[in-house]
Structure formats: structure tokens, C-alpha cells
Design an enzyme around this catalytic site. Structure first.
Site, PDB file in Angstrom:
ATOM      1  N   GLY A   1       0.615  -5.131   0.948  1.00 55.46           N
ATOM      2  CA  GLY A   1      -0.374  -5.153  -0.022  1.00 55.46           C
ATOM      3  C   GLY A   1      -0.300  -5.856  -1.262  1.00 55.46           C
ATOM      4  O   GLY A   1      -1.177  -6.389  -1.762  1.00 55.46           O
TER       5      GLY A   1
ATOM      6  N   GLU B   1      -0.342  -9.446  -0.562  1.00 59.50           N
ATOM      7  CA  GLU B   1      -1.682  -9.654  -0.222  1.00 59.50           C
ATOM      8  C   GLU B   1      -2.606  -9.828  -1.676  1.00 59.50           C
ATOM      9  O   GLU B   1      -3.466 -10.682  -1.863  1.00 59.50           O
ATOM     10  CB  GLU B   1      -2.376  -8.883   0.753  1.00 59.50           C
ATOM     11  CG  GLU B   1      -1.729  -9.187   1.933  1.00 59.50           C
ATOM     12  CD  GLU B   1      -2.289  -7.946   2.912  1.00 59.50           C
ATOM     13  OE1 GLU B   1      -2.140  -6.766   2.673  1.00 59.50           O
ATOM     14  OE2 GLU B   1      -2.877  -8.406   4.040  1.00 59.50           O
TER      15      GLU B   1
ATOM     16  N   ALA C   1       0.916  -1.310   0.139  1.00 59.34           N
ATOM     17  CA  ALA C   1      -0.120  -0.051  -0.056  1.00 59.34           C
ATOM     18  C   ALA C   1       0.796   1.236  -0.160  1.00 59.34           C
ATOM     19  O   ALA C   1       2.014   1.091   0.427  1.00 59.34           O
ATOM     20  CB  ALA C   1      -0.839   0.030   1.158  1.00 59.34           C
TER      21      ALA C   1
ATOM     22  N   GLU D   1       4.489  -5.392   7.396  1.00 60.45           N
ATOM     23  CA  GLU D   1       3.628  -4.444   7.970  1.00 60.45           C
ATOM     24  C   GLU D   1       3.886  -4.135   9.540  1.00 60.45           C
ATOM     25  O   GLU D   1       3.933  -3.128   9.948  1.00 60.45           O
ATOM     26  CB  GLU D   1       2.219  -5.092   7.772  1.00 60.45           C
ATOM     27  CG  GLU D   1       1.445  -4.715   6.307  1.00 60.45           C
ATOM     28  CD  GLU D   1       1.723  -5.739   5.441  1.00 60.45           C
ATOM     29  OE1 GLU D   1       2.813  -6.573   5.775  1.00 60.45           O
ATOM     30  OE2 GLU D   1       0.799  -5.860   4.619  1.00 60.45           O
TER      31      GLU D   1
HETATM   32  N1  COA Z   1       4.729   3.382  -0.531  1.00 62.77           N
HETATM   33  C1  COA Z   1       5.083   4.551  -1.091  1.00 62.77           C
HETATM   34  N2  COA Z   1       6.169   4.922  -1.760  1.00 62.77           N
HETATM   35  C2  COA Z   1       6.635   3.724  -2.081  1.00 62.77           C
HETATM   36  C3  COA Z   1       6.495   2.640  -1.409  1.00 62.77           C
HETATM   37  C4  COA Z   1       5.449   2.199  -0.761  1.00 62.77           C
HETATM   38  N3  COA Z   1       5.009   1.141  -0.371  1.00 62.77           N
HETATM   39  N4  COA Z   1       7.548   1.531  -1.856  1.00 62.77           N
HETATM   40  C5  COA Z   1       8.610   2.288  -2.434  1.00 62.77           C
HETATM   41  N5  COA Z   1       7.954   3.729  -2.613  1.00 62.77           N
HETATM   42  C6  COA Z   1       8.766   4.813  -3.236  1.00 62.77           C
HETATM   43  C7  COA Z   1       9.961   5.250  -2.337  1.00 62.77           C
HETATM   44  O1  COA Z   1       9.474   5.924  -1.357  1.00 62.77           O
HETATM   45  C8  COA Z   1      10.793   5.592  -3.444  1.00 62.77           C
HETATM   46  O2  COA Z   1      10.204   7.014  -3.778  1.00 62.77           O
HETATM   47  P1  COA Z   1      11.385   8.119  -4.019  1.00 62.77           P
HETATM   48  O3  COA Z   1      12.019   7.867  -5.278  1.00 62.77           O
HETATM   49  O4  COA Z   1      10.358   9.432  -4.206  1.00 62.77           O
HETATM   50  O5  COA Z   1      12.330   8.363  -3.005  1.00 62.77           O
HETATM   51  C9  COA Z   1      10.395   4.652  -4.805  1.00 62.77           C
HETATM   52  O6  COA Z   1       9.370   4.243  -4.498  1.00 62.77           O
HETATM   53  C10 COA Z   1      11.458   3.851  -5.003  1.00 62.77           C
HETATM   54  O7  COA Z   1      11.705   3.192  -3.720  1.00 62.77           O
HETATM   55  P2  COA Z   1      13.066   2.671  -3.259  1.00 62.77           P
HETATM   56  O8  COA Z   1      13.031   2.120  -2.015  1.00 62.77           O
HETATM   57  O9  COA Z   1      14.184   3.547  -3.358  1.00 62.77           O
HETATM   58  O10 COA Z   1      13.374   1.227  -4.422  1.00 62.77           O
HETATM   59  P3  COA Z   1      14.331   0.255  -3.754  1.00 62.77           P
HETATM   60  O11 COA Z   1      14.731  -0.515  -5.120  1.00 62.77           O
HETATM   61  O12 COA Z   1      15.725   0.387  -3.177  1.00 62.77           O
HETATM   62  O13 COA Z   1      13.449  -0.881  -2.772  1.00 62.77           O
HETATM   63  C11 COA Z   1      11.500  -1.901  -2.034  1.00 62.77           C
HETATM   64  C12 COA Z   1      12.085  -1.337  -3.352  1.00 62.77           C
HETATM   65  C13 COA Z   1      10.062  -2.311  -2.596  1.00 62.77           C
HETATM   66  C14 COA Z   1      12.398  -2.878  -1.383  1.00 62.77           C
HETATM   67  C15 COA Z   1      11.566  -0.852  -0.870  1.00 62.77           C
HETATM   68  O14 COA Z   1      10.884   0.589  -1.725  1.00 62.77           O
HETATM   69  C16 COA Z   1      10.270  -0.923   0.121  1.00 62.77           C
HETATM   70  O15 COA Z   1      10.834  -1.581   1.403  1.00 62.77           O
HETATM   71  N6  COA Z   1       9.150  -0.349  -0.041  1.00 62.77           N
HETATM   72  C17 COA Z   1       8.220  -0.512   1.222  1.00 62.77           C
HETATM   73  C18 COA Z   1       7.568  -1.773   1.398  1.00 62.77           C
HETATM   74  C19 COA Z   1       6.683  -2.179   2.176  1.00 62.77           C
HETATM   75  O16 COA Z   1       7.115  -1.901   3.673  1.00 62.77           O
HETATM   76  N7  COA Z   1       5.497  -2.420   1.986  1.00 62.77           N
HETATM   77  C20 COA Z   1       4.572  -2.476   2.915  1.00 62.77           C
HETATM   78  C21 COA Z   1       3.589  -1.265   2.929  1.00 62.77           C
HETATM   79  S1  COA Z   1       2.187  -1.569   3.902  1.00 62.77           S
END
Ligand code: COA
Length: 245
Positions: free
Chosen positions: A106, A109, A63, A129
């Protein structure tokens, strides 16, 4: 259908939906949830197979955390994600998720809500989460247990274990691992196999297979409908005449 977060390809027997917010790793915001509801409405109106995938080497990073941060009790009680995932799970025809890269929170999910999952070697499923101070409330706490069993599900939900493609295959979470460049081709091949079956037979099989507990009466009723169908007679006639399908 006009969309800003999804790319949609409508074919005769299937719809291909690509989650597409590459700048946010396809994180699911309110617009994407709304557009997924529109896809569901179209598939409820005219049942077809669904292939879900993500753009740019990511399925979905969960999400949208920026939106989640601002949500309170009332938004949680609205079940913003859980309702759309339930709607996807209850779509009339089978659904397939082709997961390349991260399927977290999400995003995972959403994949769990599909009937079958395929993965590329870089696929990673996880539910981080609790690390954000919340729980995975859109199906992971029960669908994942049904898919992989309580022991693995609790490692994912409670200990932050991430399942890579090899784990996912070993635990039966995904049906197949295919190179990223072939993933969609393999998913379409799977859908082609499904599409060769009787559409109503598939639909009723999905309905009874998803019914909880033992349900012999539902199975008999579904079979009674199919036994009266012209499609059943045509298919069995073709078999008996030697034309194997
Ligand atoms: N919500 C909002 N923005 C998100 C996001 C999320 N769930 N996941 C990634 N983004 C955004 C980042 O903030 C970043 O934005 P920016 O370029 O403006 O800084 C962009 O997407 C790229 O993410 P980044 O973390 O730099 O990419 P990465 O390839 O290094 O890592 C992930 C990818 C998926 C491992 C990492 O983004 C991550 O851990 N995301 C969150 C996952 C999470 O906790 N999901 C559960 C949500 S309930």
C-alpha cells in the site's frame, strides 16, 4: 487537524504530510487512512499542492499486516485503501510523493496515486502482496501499468521484482533521484515551479490529463473557462510587457 499517524505542515500554497509510525515502518493502519481522508477533505475544501513523505528513512511498508490479517470479504469490498488513494489521486491540485526507503504494498500504491514521485537513492518500490496470499488491490494492478508499462508492472506484481531508485528513474516511475538529505528540498523546488503557474490552469490541466481516453471536448471546455479568467489576461499581459514568469 489533530493526528496520531501523520505530521502535517500547512503552508499558504501547499500542505506537507509526513507518514509517521516509525515503529511499524509507517505501515498504514485504519487511523492513518482516516487521517489521510481528513487531509483530503481539507484540500478539497481549500485546494493546495500536496507533498507526501515518510518518517525515519521509510516511505511506508504497506498496509498494517496485523489489521489486514483480520479483514474479511466485507472489508475488502469497502476498499479501505483504494478509496483513500483514489481520493488522493483526484485531489484538485498536483501531488508529489518524496520516497526515501521502502515504499511497499500500500505504500507503493500511495506513491503511485500521486502525480509525481521523487526518490532518494535508498528508495525501493515493490508489491509483495501475493507473497501474503492477497493481491495489490489499491491501484497497483492498473496504476503501475499506466506508469511503467505492462512488462515492468507484471514483473513487480507477479514476480516480486523490487524497483530500486535507479530502476524507478529508468522506467520513468520517478522524476528525479536526490540524496536523502536533499529530497525534500528538491520536492519543494518542484512544487515551487508548479506554484508559479496559474492555480486554476493547473487544476483544470490535472482534471483533463486524468480523463480517460481522448477527450477533446473536455479540453476545449476547460480552455474556455481559462480563456475567460483575469489570471490568463494578467499573465499574458505580463509576458507581452516583457516580464517573463
Ligand atoms: N504492517 C505491520 N507492521 C509492519 C509492517 C507492516 N506492513 N512492516 C513493518 N512492520 C513492523 C514490523 O513487524 C516490525 O515490528 P516489531 O519491531 O514490533 O517487530 C517493525 O515494523 C520493523 O520492521 P522490520 O521488518 O524489523 O524492519 P526492517 O527494516 O528489517 O524491514 C521492511 C523493513 C519494510 C522490508 C519489512 O518490515 C517488511 O517487509 N515489511 C512488510 C512489507 C509488506 O509485505 N508490505 C505489504 C503489506 S500488504
Amino acid at each position: 487537524m489533530s493526528t496520531t499517524t501523520l505530521r502535517i505542515e500547512e503552508l499558504d500554497d501547499r500542505v506537507v504530510v509526513t507518514l509517521s509510525r516509525p515503529s511499524a515502518r509507517n505501515a498504514m493502519n485504519a487511523a492513518m487512512v482516516g487521517e489521510l481522508h481528513d487531509v483530503c477533505a481539507a484540500l478539497e475544501e481549500r485546494p493546495r499542492l500536496l507533498l507526501l513523505t515518510g518518517d525515519g528513512g521509510t516511505f511506508a511498508a504497506g498496509a498494517d499486516i496485523g489489521e489486514l490479517r483480520e479483514r474479511g470479504r466485507d472489508q475488502a469490498l469497502r476498499g479501505i485503501n483504494s478509496r483513500v488513494f483514489d481520493r488522493i489521486a483526484r485531489l484538485p491540485m498536483p501531488t508529489v510523493a518524496a520516497v526515501d526507503g521502502y515504499a511497499l504494498g500500500g505504500g507503493a500504491e500511495l506513491a503511485y496515486a500521486c502525480d509525481v514521485r521523487l526518490a532518494s537513492p535508498s528508495a525501493v518500490f515493490g508489491n509483495p502482496e501475493p507473497g501474503l496470499g492477497i493481491l495489490a488491490a489499491a491501484g497497483a494492478c492498473w496504476r503501475l501499468r499506466e506508469l511503467v508499462g505492462a512488462s515492468v508492472a507484471k514483473q513487480v506484481l507477479l514476480a516480486g521484482k523490487r524497483l530500486d531508485a535507479e530502476d524507478a528513474l529508468r522506467f520513468g516511475l520517478v522524476a528525479e533521484v536526490a540524496p536523502a538529505g536533499e529530497l525534500l528540498k528538491r520536492a519543494h523546488a518542484l512544487l515551487d515551479r508548479m506554484a508559479r503557474s496559474g492555480a486554476l490552469a493547473l487544476r483544470l490541466t490535472k482534471l483533463v490529463a486524468d480523463a480517460p481516453g481522448g477527450h477533446p471536448i473536455a479540453d476545449d471546455l476547460a480552455q474556455a473557462i481559462l480563456f475567460e479568467s483575469a489570471d490568463k489576461r494578467d499573465r499574458m499581459d505580463a509576458f507581452l510587457a516583457g516580464g517573463r514568469s
